[in-house]
Motif scaffolding. Structure first.
Motif, PDB file in Angstrom:
ATOM      1  N   ALA A   4       0.832  -1.204   0.000  1.00 26.05           N
ATOM      2  CA  ALA A   4       0.000   0.000   0.000  1.00 26.05           C
ATOM      3  C   ALA A   4       0.864   1.250   0.000  1.00 26.05           C
ATOM      4  O   ALA A   4       0.605   2.210  -0.735  1.00 26.05           O
ATOM      5  N   ALA A   5       1.907   1.249   0.823  1.00 26.32           N
ATOM      6  CA  ALA A   5       2.794   2.415   0.910  1.00 26.32           C
ATOM      7  C   ALA A   5       3.516   2.666  -0.406  1.00 26.32           C
ATOM      8  O   ALA A   5       3.834   3.815  -0.743  1.00 26.32           O
ATOM      9  N   GLU A   6       3.763   1.599  -1.164  1.00 31.13           N
ATOM     10  CA  GLU A   6       4.471   1.721  -2.437  1.00 31.13           C
ATOM     11  C   GLU A   6       3.526   1.904  -3.615  1.00 31.13           C
ATOM     12  O   GLU A   6       3.969   1.956  -4.767  1.00 31.13           O
ATOM     13  N   GLY A   7       2.224   1.995  -3.343  1.00 38.81           N
ATOM     14  CA  GLY A   7       1.255   2.176  -4.412  1.00 38.81           C
ATOM     15  C   GLY A   7       1.006   0.921  -5.227  1.00 38.81           C
ATOM     16  O   GLY A   7       0.662   0.990  -6.406  1.00 38.81           O
ATOM     17  N   LYS A   8       1.150  -0.239  -4.594  1.00 35.96           N
ATOM     18  CA  LYS A   8       0.931  -1.517  -5.277  1.00 35.96           C
ATOM     19  C   LYS A   8      -0.261  -2.251  -4.667  1.00 35.96           C
ATOM     20  O   LYS A   8      -0.747  -1.907  -3.594  1.00 35.96           O
ATOM     21  N   VAL A   9      -0.706  -3.284  -5.362  1.00 30.78           N
ATOM     22  CA  VAL A   9      -1.773  -4.157  -4.880  1.00 30.78           C
ATOM     23  C   VAL A   9      -1.144  -5.469  -4.427  1.00 30.78           C
ATOM     24  O   VAL A   9      -0.417  -6.111  -5.193  1.00 30.78           O
ATOM     25  N   ALA A  10      -1.421  -5.878  -3.197  1.00 35.42           N
ATOM     26  CA  ALA A  10      -0.885  -7.132  -2.670  1.00 35.42           C
ATOM     27  C   ALA A  10      -1.849  -8.277  -2.986  1.00 35.42           C
ATOM     28  O   ALA A  10      -3.018  -8.236  -2.610  1.00 35.42           O
ATOM     29  N   ALA A  11      -1.356  -9.275  -3.687  1.00 34.47           N
ATOM     30  CA  ALA A  11      -2.131 -10.479  -3.980  1.00 34.47           C
ATOM     31  C   ALA A  11      -1.886 -11.493  -2.874  1.00 34.47           C
ATOM     32  O   ALA A  11      -0.753 -11.910  -2.636  1.00 34.47           O
ATOM     33  N   ILE A  12      -2.945 -11.880  -2.170  1.00 38.27           N
ATOM     34  CA  ILE A  12      -2.879 -12.856  -1.085  1.00 38.27           C
ATOM     35  C   ILE A  12      -3.371 -14.177  -1.663  1.00 38.27           C
ATOM     36  O   ILE A  12      -4.516 -14.282  -2.103  1.00 38.27           O
ATOM     37  N   LEU A  13      -2.514 -15.179  -1.684  1.00 39.84           N
ATOM     38  CA  LEU A  13      -2.814 -16.412  -2.402  1.00 39.84           C
ATOM     39  C   LEU A  13      -3.798 -17.292  -1.638  1.00 39.84           C
ATOM     40  O   LEU A  13      -3.570 -17.634  -0.477  1.00 39.84           O
ATOM     41  N   GLY A  14      -4.890 -17.667  -2.318  1.00 39.66           N
ATOM     42  CA  GLY A  14      -5.890 -18.520  -1.696  1.00 39.66           C
ATOM     43  C   GLY A  14      -6.484 -19.514  -2.683  1.00 39.66           C
ATOM     44  O   GLY A  14      -6.411 -19.333  -3.905  1.00 39.66           O
ATOM     45  N   TYR A  15      -7.062 -20.578  -2.131  1.00 41.27           N
ATOM     46  CA  TYR A  15      -7.772 -21.591  -2.922  1.00 41.27           C
ATOM     47  C   TYR A  15      -9.162 -21.776  -2.327  1.00 41.27           C
ATOM     48  O   TYR A  15      -9.328 -21.767  -1.107  1.00 41.27           O
ATOM     49  N   GLN A  16     -10.150 -21.985  -3.198  1.00 43.12           N
ATOM     50  CA  GLN A  16     -11.520 -22.138  -2.728  1.00 43.12           C
ATOM     51  C   GLN A  16     -11.912 -23.594  -2.490  1.00 43.12           C
ATOM     52  O   GLN A  16     -13.105 -23.916  -2.418  1.00 43.12           O
ATOM     53  N   ASN A  17     -10.944 -24.442  -2.365  1.00 42.91           N
ATOM     54  CA  ASN A  17     -11.208 -25.853  -2.046  1.00 42.91           C
ATOM     55  C   ASN A  17      -9.915 -26.429  -1.480  1.00 42.91           C
ATOM     56  O   ASN A  17      -8.842 -25.834  -1.613  1.00 42.91           O
ATOM     57  N   SER A  18     -10.029 -27.583  -0.858  1.00 35.68           N
ATOM     58  CA  SER A  18      -8.854 -28.213  -0.255  1.00 35.68           C
ATOM     59  C   SER A  18      -8.288 -29.336  -1.121  1.00 35.68           C
ATOM     60  O   SER A  18      -7.453 -30.114  -0.665  1.00 35.68           O
ATOM     61  N   ASN A  19      -8.715 -29.403  -2.395  1.00 39.10           N
ATOM     62  CA  ASN A  19      -8.210 -30.446  -3.286  1.00 39.10           C
ATOM     63  C   ASN A  19      -6.702 -30.367  -3.489  1.00 39.10           C
ATOM     64  O   ASN A  19      -6.063 -31.367  -3.820  1.00 39.10           O
ATOM     65  N   LEU A  20      -6.125 -29.194  -3.306  1.00 36.19           N
ATOM     66  CA  LEU A  20      -4.677 -29.061  -3.486  1.00 36.19           C
ATOM     67  C   LEU A  20      -3.898 -29.927  -2.498  1.00 36.19           C
ATOM     68  O   LEU A  20      -2.734 -30.255  -2.752  1.00 36.19           O
ATOM     69  N   PHE A  21      -4.525 -30.336  -1.386  1.00 34.23           N
ATOM     70  CA  PHE A  21      -3.849 -31.210  -0.421  1.00 34.23           C
ATOM     71  C   PHE A  21      -3.925 -32.684  -0.818  1.00 34.23           C
ATOM     72  O   PHE A  21      -3.083 -33.477  -0.381  1.00 34.23           O
ATOM     73  N   GLU A  22      -4.933 -33.061  -1.586  1.00 32.72           N
ATOM     74  CA  GLU A  22      -5.128 -34.442  -2.054  1.00 32.72           C
ATOM     75  C   GLU A  22      -5.022 -35.471  -0.925  1.00 32.72           C
ATOM     76  O   GLU A  22      -4.425 -36.542  -1.090  1.00 32.72           O
TER      77      GLU A  22
ATOM     78  N   VAL B 278      -4.653 -18.679   2.403  1.00 31.39           N
ATOM     79  CA  VAL B 278      -6.084 -18.880   2.685  1.00 31.39           C
ATOM     80  C   VAL B 278      -6.559 -20.112   1.927  1.00 31.39           C
ATOM     81  O   VAL B 278      -6.323 -20.219   0.713  1.00 31.39           O
ATOM     82  N   VAL B 279      -7.214 -21.045   2.611  1.00 32.16           N
ATOM     83  CA  VAL B 279      -7.781 -22.224   1.960  1.00 32.16           C
ATOM     84  C   VAL B 279      -9.172 -22.482   2.530  1.00 32.16           C
ATOM     85  O   VAL B 279      -9.366 -22.515   3.742  1.00 32.16           O
ATOM     86  N   GLN B 280     -10.116 -22.671   1.617  1.00 32.17           N
ATOM     87  CA  GLN B 280     -11.489 -23.018   1.986  1.00 32.17           C
ATOM     88  C   GLN B 280     -11.586 -24.528   2.185  1.00 32.17           C
ATOM     89  O   GLN B 280     -11.045 -25.283   1.380  1.00 32.17           O
ATOM     90  N   LEU B 281     -12.259 -24.945   3.241  1.00 35.94           N
ATOM     91  CA  LEU B 281     -12.320 -26.376   3.538  1.00 35.94           C
ATOM     92  C   LEU B 281     -13.046 -27.156   2.454  1.00 35.94           C
ATOM     93  O   LEU B 281     -12.618 -28.248   2.060  1.00 35.94           O
ATOM     94  N   THR B 282     -14.180 -26.660   2.018  1.00 38.42           N
ATOM     95  CA  THR B 282     -14.928 -27.299   0.934  1.00 38.42           C
ATOM     96  C   THR B 282     -15.344 -26.224  -0.055  1.00 38.42           C
ATOM     97  O   THR B 282     -15.396 -25.042   0.281  1.00 38.42           O
ATOM     98  N   TYR B 283     -15.655 -26.659  -1.263  1.00 37.77           N
ATOM     99  CA  TYR B 283     -16.272 -25.733  -2.217  1.00 37.77           C
ATOM    100  C   TYR B 283     -17.759 -26.080  -2.262  1.00 37.77           C
ATOM    101  O   TYR B 283     -18.396 -26.152  -1.220  1.00 37.77           O
ATOM    102  N   ASN B 284     -18.315 -26.353  -3.408  1.00 34.24           N
ATOM    103  CA  ASN B 284     -19.769 -26.550  -3.484  1.00 34.24           C
ATOM    104  C   ASN B 284     -20.234 -27.962  -3.162  1.00 34.24           C
ATOM    105  O   ASN B 284     -21.439 -28.209  -3.097  1.00 34.24           O
ATOM    106  N   ASN B 285     -19.303 -28.887  -2.994  1.00 33.57           N
ATOM    107  CA  ASN B 285     -19.663 -30.268  -2.683  1.00 33.57           C
ATOM    108  C   ASN B 285     -19.048 -30.703  -1.359  1.00 33.57           C
ATOM    109  O   ASN B 285     -17.968 -30.243  -0.983  1.00 33.57           O
ATOM    110  N   GLN B 286     -19.731 -31.628  -0.694  1.00 32.84           N
ATOM    111  CA  GLN B 286     -19.122 -32.271   0.471  1.00 32.84           C
ATOM    112  C   GLN B 286     -17.834 -32.954   0.033  1.00 32.84           C
ATOM    113  O   GLN B 286     -17.749 -33.521  -1.061  1.00 32.84           O
ATOM    114  N   ASN B 287     -16.824 -32.880   0.867  1.00 32.54           N
ATOM    115  CA  ASN B 287     -15.585 -33.586   0.560  1.00 32.54           C
ATOM    116  C   ASN B 287     -15.108 -34.330   1.803  1.00 32.54           C
ATOM    117  O   ASN B 287     -15.871 -34.512   2.755  1.00 32.54           O
ATOM    118  N   GLU B 288     -13.864 -34.744   1.797  1.00 32.42           N
ATOM    119  CA  GLU B 288     -13.363 -35.562   2.903  1.00 32.42           C
ATOM    120  C   GLU B 288     -13.093 -34.761   4.166  1.00 32.42           C
ATOM    121  O   GLU B 288     -12.775 -35.336   5.209  1.00 32.42           O
TER     122      GLU B 288
END
Length: 329
Positions: A75-93, A109-119
């Motif tokens: 913000a101080a440098e006039g930039k936008v900070a991208a905070i990496l997130g996923y909307q599902n936990s499939n990346l953990f497999e 940031v990771v969302q536990l589930t997306y639109n379906n029940q998962n493990e």
């Protein structure tokens, strides 16, 4: 950061240079970006690689927001900070040790589930919410330890309450609204919002018409009225912004987001057969640069300068400070 600078708890889509330029023009200096919905580990790594290329190629206007301090520096440098997130936990497999590895790669940031029940847990769209699974409890414990914020935006209400209880750190609902203000399966019941309030969690009030409704998608004052009513339920320290704005989405993108690989049929996600395609944006939010009117909109419905600062960025920064750091336990 000043009261008029904004952190958005979640956006999605295909970001490009114009995305960062327009966010910067709107006073948005931090945004949780969606790196994936249904993708497994390898595809999620590909997405992360693309994000690294994108930030590197646009380093004059963008940076990574791995910590609250990095967001404030951007913000101080006039930039936008991208905070990496996923909307599902499939990346953990299903591999508990990958949680720490993803954190080391910069995922925050990771969302536990997306639109379906998962493990891990039940989804908001299942007929019955299964609740938090044993593996879900293990993942939450590991996310707490590794420095990844638990997101329950698309998680069922029972599973969300159990996730709040299981987590040693506060959690987030990065992009949803109060079900008592606009009834929708994607929105959260008051008991969930009370639990967030009582544990230091945060809800990002969404501006997605399908879960906001036409009235609150009218002039900015109407949407800020929804924010104020959410504060009445969850408290001033637990309400922030999570617009759920998408960038450069086309019909195939919406199909992937809603149907992934799990069905041959049609699924509307938060939409419906009556409104199946892209939802019209809120009247006040026709372009990204329109986000600049949010702070004055909040003032117009009676929020003080201190409260505006909390909603626009302070509550997210506080939560990130409590969750983005690795614990020794």
């Amino acid at each position: 950061m000043t009261p008029d600078q904004i952190i958005d708890g979640l956006q999605c889509g295909h970001f490009d240079r114009d995305s960062f330029v327009n966010l910067k023009a709107a006073g948005v200096h931090g945004v949780v970006v969606t790196c994936g919905f249904w993708e497994g580990t390898l595809e999620s790594l590909d997405s992360l690689g693309r994000w690294r290329d994108l930030i590197r190629e646009n380093s004059d206007v963008a940076a990574f927001g791995y910590t609250p301090e990095a967001i404030e520096t951007a913000a101080a440098e006039g930039k936008v900070a991208a905070i990496l997130g996923y909307q599902n936990s499939n990346l953990f497999e299903g591999r508990i040790r990958l949680v720490e590895m993803w954190a080391e790669l910069g995922v925050r940031v990771v969302q536990l589930t997306y639109n379906n029940q998962n493990e891990l847990a039940g989804s908001c769209y299942e007929a019955e919410d299964s609740g938090l699974a044993r593996y879900g409890r293990e993942v939450i414990r590991e996310m707490n330890r590794a420095g990844i914020l638990v997101d329950c935006s698309h998680v069922g209400n029972l599973s969300t309450l159990q996730a709040i209880a299981a987590s040693e750190k506060p959690i987030a609902v990065t992009h949803a609204n109060a079900d008592s203000l606009f009834a929708h399966k994607r929105n959260k019941t008051d008991d969930v919002l009370h639990a967030l309030r009582d544990t230091g969690g945060v809800i990002g009030v969404a501006a997605y018409r399908n879960i906001t409704g036409d009235y609150f998608s009218g002039p900015i004052e109407n949407w800020c009225e929804m924010v104020a009513k959410t504060v009445d339920i969850a408290g001033i320290d637990s309400v922030a912004i999570g617009t759920d704005r998408s960038h450069n989405f086309t019909a195939p993108d919406y199909a992937w987001m809603r149907m992934g690989r799990w069905t041959r049929g049609v699924d509307y996600g938060a939409a419906s057969a009556a409104r199946p395609g892209k939802a019209p944006p809120p009247d006040w939010f026709q372009s990204l640069t329109d986000m600049q009117i949010i702070p004055n909109g909040l003032r117009s419905v009676g929020f003080s300068e201190e409260e505006v600062a909390k909603i626009t960025h302070g509550n997210w920064l506080r939560l990130y400070g409590e969750t983005f750091r690795k614990s020794n336990s």
